[in-house]
Design a protein around this motif. Structure first.
Motif, mmCIF file in Angstrom:
data_model
loop_
_atom_site.group_PDB
_atom_site.id
_atom_site.type_symbol
_atom_site.label_atom_id
_atom_site.label_comp_id
_atom_site.label_asym_id
_atom_site.label_seq_id
_atom_site.Cartn_x
_atom_site.Cartn_y
_atom_site.Cartn_z
ATOM 1 N N ALA A 110 0.890 -1.350 0.363
ATOM 2 C CA ALA A 110 0.282 0.016 -0.001
ATOM 3 C C ALA A 110 0.873 1.427 0.179
ATOM 4 C CB ALA A 110 -0.795 -0.132 1.339
ATOM 5 N N ALA A 111 2.015 1.082 0.287
ATOM 6 C CA ALA A 111 2.919 2.067 0.833
ATOM 7 C C ALA A 111 3.495 2.471 -0.457
ATOM 8 C CB ALA A 111 4.073 1.679 1.765
ATOM 9 N N VAL A 112 3.490 1.394 -1.689
ATOM 10 C CA VAL A 112 4.580 1.642 -2.915
ATOM 11 C C VAL A 112 3.409 2.525 -3.780
ATOM 12 C CG1 VAL A 112 5.258 0.405 -4.625
ATOM 13 C CG2 VAL A 112 6.185 -0.077 -2.786
ATOM 14 N N ALA A 113 2.301 2.031 -3.675
ATOM 15 C CA ALA A 113 0.818 2.410 -4.352
ATOM 16 C C ALA A 113 0.949 4.032 -4.287
ATOM 17 C CB ALA A 113 -0.660 1.442 -4.146
ATOM 18 N N ALA A 114 1.012 4.141 -2.607
ATOM 19 C CA ALA A 114 0.858 5.385 -2.698
ATOM 20 C C ALA A 114 1.594 6.647 -2.661
ATOM 21 C CB ALA A 114 0.161 5.523 -0.923
ATOM 22 N N ASN A 115 2.869 6.064 -3.254
ATOM 23 C CA ASN A 115 3.619 6.655 -3.581
ATOM 24 C C ASN A 115 3.671 7.113 -4.611
ATOM 25 O OD1 ASN A 115 6.014 8.109 -3.078
ATOM 26 N ND2 ASN A 115 7.474 6.364 -3.598
ATOM 27 N N ALA A 116 3.588 6.378 -5.783
ATOM 28 C CA ALA A 116 3.466 5.759 -6.827
ATOM 29 C C ALA A 116 2.136 7.454 -7.057
ATOM 30 C CB ALA A 116 2.720 5.190 -7.634
ATOM 31 N N ARG A 175 -1.247 8.924 3.360
ATOM 32 C CA ARG A 175 -1.534 7.837 2.934
ATOM 33 C C ARG A 175 -0.190 6.564 2.451
ATOM 34 N NH1 ARG A 175 -5.804 8.927 -0.447
ATOM 35 N NH2 ARG A 175 -4.423 8.062 -2.222
ATOM 36 N N PHE A 176 0.977 7.023 2.538
ATOM 37 C CA PHE A 176 1.979 6.444 1.979
ATOM 38 C C PHE A 176 2.322 6.211 3.805
ATOM 39 C CE2 PHE A 176 6.678 6.891 2.832
ATOM 40 C CZ PHE A 176 6.749 5.638 1.608
ATOM 41 N N HIS A 179 8.278 12.466 -3.049
ATOM 42 C CA HIS A 179 8.582 10.494 -3.846
ATOM 43 C C HIS A 179 9.807 10.137 -3.977
ATOM 44 C CE1 HIS A 179 7.343 7.692 -6.357
ATOM 45 N NE2 HIS A 179 9.173 7.771 -7.346
ATOM 46 N N ALA A 180 10.909 10.991 -3.564
ATOM 47 C CA ALA A 180 12.560 10.712 -3.646
ATOM 48 C C ALA A 180 12.742 9.689 -2.736
ATOM 49 C CB ALA A 180 12.977 11.137 -4.489
ATOM 50 N N GLU A 181 12.358 10.423 -1.799
ATOM 51 C CA GLU A 181 12.527 10.918 -0.337
ATOM 52 C C GLU A 181 11.408 9.235 0.671
ATOM 53 O OE1 GLU A 181 13.860 15.470 1.282
ATOM 54 O OE2 GLU A 181 11.957 13.688 2.574
ATOM 55 N N HIS A 182 10.845 9.434 -0.204
ATOM 56 C CA HIS A 182 9.965 8.100 0.021
ATOM 57 C C HIS A 182 9.983 7.030 -0.281
ATOM 58 C CE1 HIS A 182 5.531 10.137 1.562
ATOM 59 N NE2 HIS A 182 6.889 10.760 1.712
ATOM 60 N N ARG A 183 10.926 6.779 -1.075
ATOM 61 C CA ARG A 183 11.509 6.045 -2.658
ATOM 62 C C ARG A 183 12.442 5.415 -1.641
ATOM 63 N NH1 ARG A 183 11.218 3.591 -7.507
ATOM 64 N NH2 ARG A 183 12.414 2.122 -7.703
ATOM 65 N N GLN A 184 13.457 6.421 -1.030
ATOM 66 C CA GLN A 184 14.732 5.788 -0.478
ATOM 67 C C GLN A 184 14.252 5.244 1.033
ATOM 68 O OE1 GLN A 184 16.435 9.865 0.657
ATOM 69 N NE2 GLN A 184 18.963 8.462 0.646
ATOM 70 N N ILE A 185 12.888 5.628 1.375
ATOM 71 C CA ILE A 185 13.196 5.091 2.990
ATOM 72 C C ILE A 185 12.615 3.225 2.171
ATOM 73 C CG2 ILE A 185 10.879 4.725 4.766
ATOM 74 C CD1 ILE A 185 11.279 7.863 4.463
ATOM 75 N N LEU A 186 11.524 3.469 1.438
ATOM 76 C CA LEU A 186 10.990 1.975 0.120
ATOM 77 C C LEU A 186 12.726 0.869 0.562
ATOM 78 C CD1 LEU A 186 8.343 2.871 -0.978
ATOM 79 C CD2 LEU A 186 8.434 1.716 1.179
ATOM 80 N N ASP A 187 13.532 1.633 -0.344
ATOM 81 C CA ASP A 187 14.778 1.259 -0.200
ATOM 82 C C ASP A 187 15.631 0.033 0.363
ATOM 83 O OD1 ASP A 187 14.374 1.541 -2.871
ATOM 84 O OD2 ASP A 187 15.572 2.838 -3.477
ATOM 85 N N HIS A 188 15.436 1.559 1.821
ATOM 86 C CA HIS A 188 16.232 1.033 3.057
ATOM 87 C C HIS A 188 15.532 -0.307 3.669
ATOM 88 C CE1 HIS A 188 19.235 3.342 2.566
ATOM 89 N NE2 HIS A 188 18.513 5.037 2.613
ATOM 90 N N HIS A 195 13.818 13.349 6.265
ATOM 91 C CA HIS A 195 12.698 13.839 5.680
ATOM 92 C C HIS A 195 11.089 14.589 6.463
ATOM 93 C CE1 HIS A 195 8.447 13.425 3.104
ATOM 94 N NE2 HIS A 195 8.416 12.421 3.809
ATOM 95 N N LEU A 196 10.858 13.929 7.546
ATOM 96 C CA LEU A 196 10.218 14.516 9.006
ATOM 97 C C LEU A 196 11.314 15.315 8.854
ATOM 98 C CD1 LEU A 196 8.495 11.903 10.888
ATOM 99 C CD2 LEU A 196 7.264 13.339 9.135
#
Lengths: 222, 222
Positions: free
Chosen positions: B114-120, B139-140, B183-192, B208-209
């Motif tokens: 769901a987080a990936v979808a929200a980030n998209a 939502r992310f 989006h980039a920062e979220h993506r980075q979190i997901l990658d980690h 990020h926060l």
DNA sequence: TTGAGTATACTTGTCAGACAAACCAGTCCA
DNA sequence: TGGACTGGTTTGTCTGACAAGTATACTCAA
């Protein structure tokens, strides 16, 4: 501001009728006098306190908002019953909140005075009633949370504390909690804080909560 | 149980009048249509929705319980106004909650779908309204919190999210939030998370926060 | 005797109207 | 000019009432 003209105004509190009823019912719930066995109807509360039904209704709805009572539409309220899964949920949430807080306190070598005092009280009430132990124990943890000075985190922890006390009193907690052991574990956490060892403090807390959680969960499962 | 006889009962929802009013007023608050400039009186709500005053009162008190409205005794309610200090308080609480959650998710290499979808979606709404960005962003973060499966933590985060949205819409957030950067920062979190690097995920979230918090706080100070 | 359907009692949801108490602002008097 | 008073506004609480939903008990038929 008013406070600048009168630096030390005496704090007086005038409670509305709804608040007074709410507080008393909440106390009855937390003390275990009200169990999930019997339903809590609006009329019962209204007649018991000699107030109008809307007043009783408001009080019940406040407690529902605090998750101490549950009720569905057109059904009478009951005290929220906490099963083993709920206990694990609560304690997991506690662990999340408190471990983060300990990390921060350890970073600044902060040992909250109020927590030390609350821990001392735990030894003081040894041998007294079984329930007397719950209060200082919770106060210890609440003091830790309050020490970070974050209003919202304190609010959140407060709502959790209500549920914690609820299940602590439901299991009469006679043989679940050994005051000496609790005091020692608390002391260890405080020592880690003083030393500034964040990881040690967090892991000490984790095991402290884990044992309490599992004992409670087991007792409730039976 | 009933559910075993009818495995897939259609979910229908009947909202009480109080709930309906509450939901609509809440939506007006979160959309910025109701500001702290004007007071929210019970009679206003009652006449606006053509309901009795007790109904309006109940709705207002629910929103007070959610910390979206504030009011003192015998005074009319106002939308909670969030100053720079309140924003820092909220974001600090968020950081506490979410960093602990990321540690746990990273430990199990969990990347919530769901987080990936929200980030998209954040990229999808680029160029649309300024407020359109707030929804997928929240939502992310909500998806991350929900992934741990702890009911109470999710509840707590939900109450925070309301206040976050409140101050995000108050500052119209036009130039504060750059969708590509978010989006980039979220993506980075997901990658980690995928890599299982708990510390990196937590520190990425912290920064990020932190940037969002400081920009909001500065904007509110002006 | 058992099962289903109805009937009744209980409880909550909502409303109307009312009065008291508290707060706020404006006015008046010293 | 400063303080006290007074009016209107708003909330707190109550009484009383009816509708609607839920759960239980009861009756009747198979």
């Amino acid at each position: 501001m008013f406070q600048e003209k009168v630096p030390m105004a005496r704090q007086i509190a005038t409670k509305s009728v709804v608040d007074a009823v709410t507080d008393d019912v909440r106390a009855r719930i937390l003390s275990g006098s009200l169990t999930s066995a019997a339903a809590v109807t609006e009329l019962e509360i209204a007649t018991a306190y000699e107030v109008a039904r809307p007043t009783a209704k408001a009080a019940i709805e406040k407690l529902v908002g605090e998750n101490l009572l549950v009720r569905g539409s057109h059904k009478s309220a009951r005290v929220a019953e906490l099963g083993p899964d709920a206990v694990r949920d609560i304690y997991q949430a506690r662990a999340y909140l408190e471990s983060g807080i300990l990390r921060r306190l350890a970073a600044s070598h902060t040992v909250p005075e109020a927590a030390v005092a609350a821990n001392a009280e735990i030894l003081a009430v040894t041998g007294a009633g079984d329930l007397a132990l719950v209060e200082p124990d919770l106060r210890f943890h609440t003091a830790l949370v309050a020490a970070v000075g974050n209003e919202r985190i304190a609010r959140m922890y407060g709502s959790l504390a209500g549920e914690v006390r609820l299940c602590m009193t439901r299991v009469q907690s006679l043989h679940l909690l050994d005051s000496a052991a609790i005091h020692a574990e608390h002391r260890q956490i405080l020592d880690h804080l003083a030393a500034g060892d964040a990881e040690a403090a967090a892991s000490a807390l984790d095991s402290h909560l884990a044992t309490a959680r599992e004992r409670l969960a087991e007792a409730l499962a039976a």
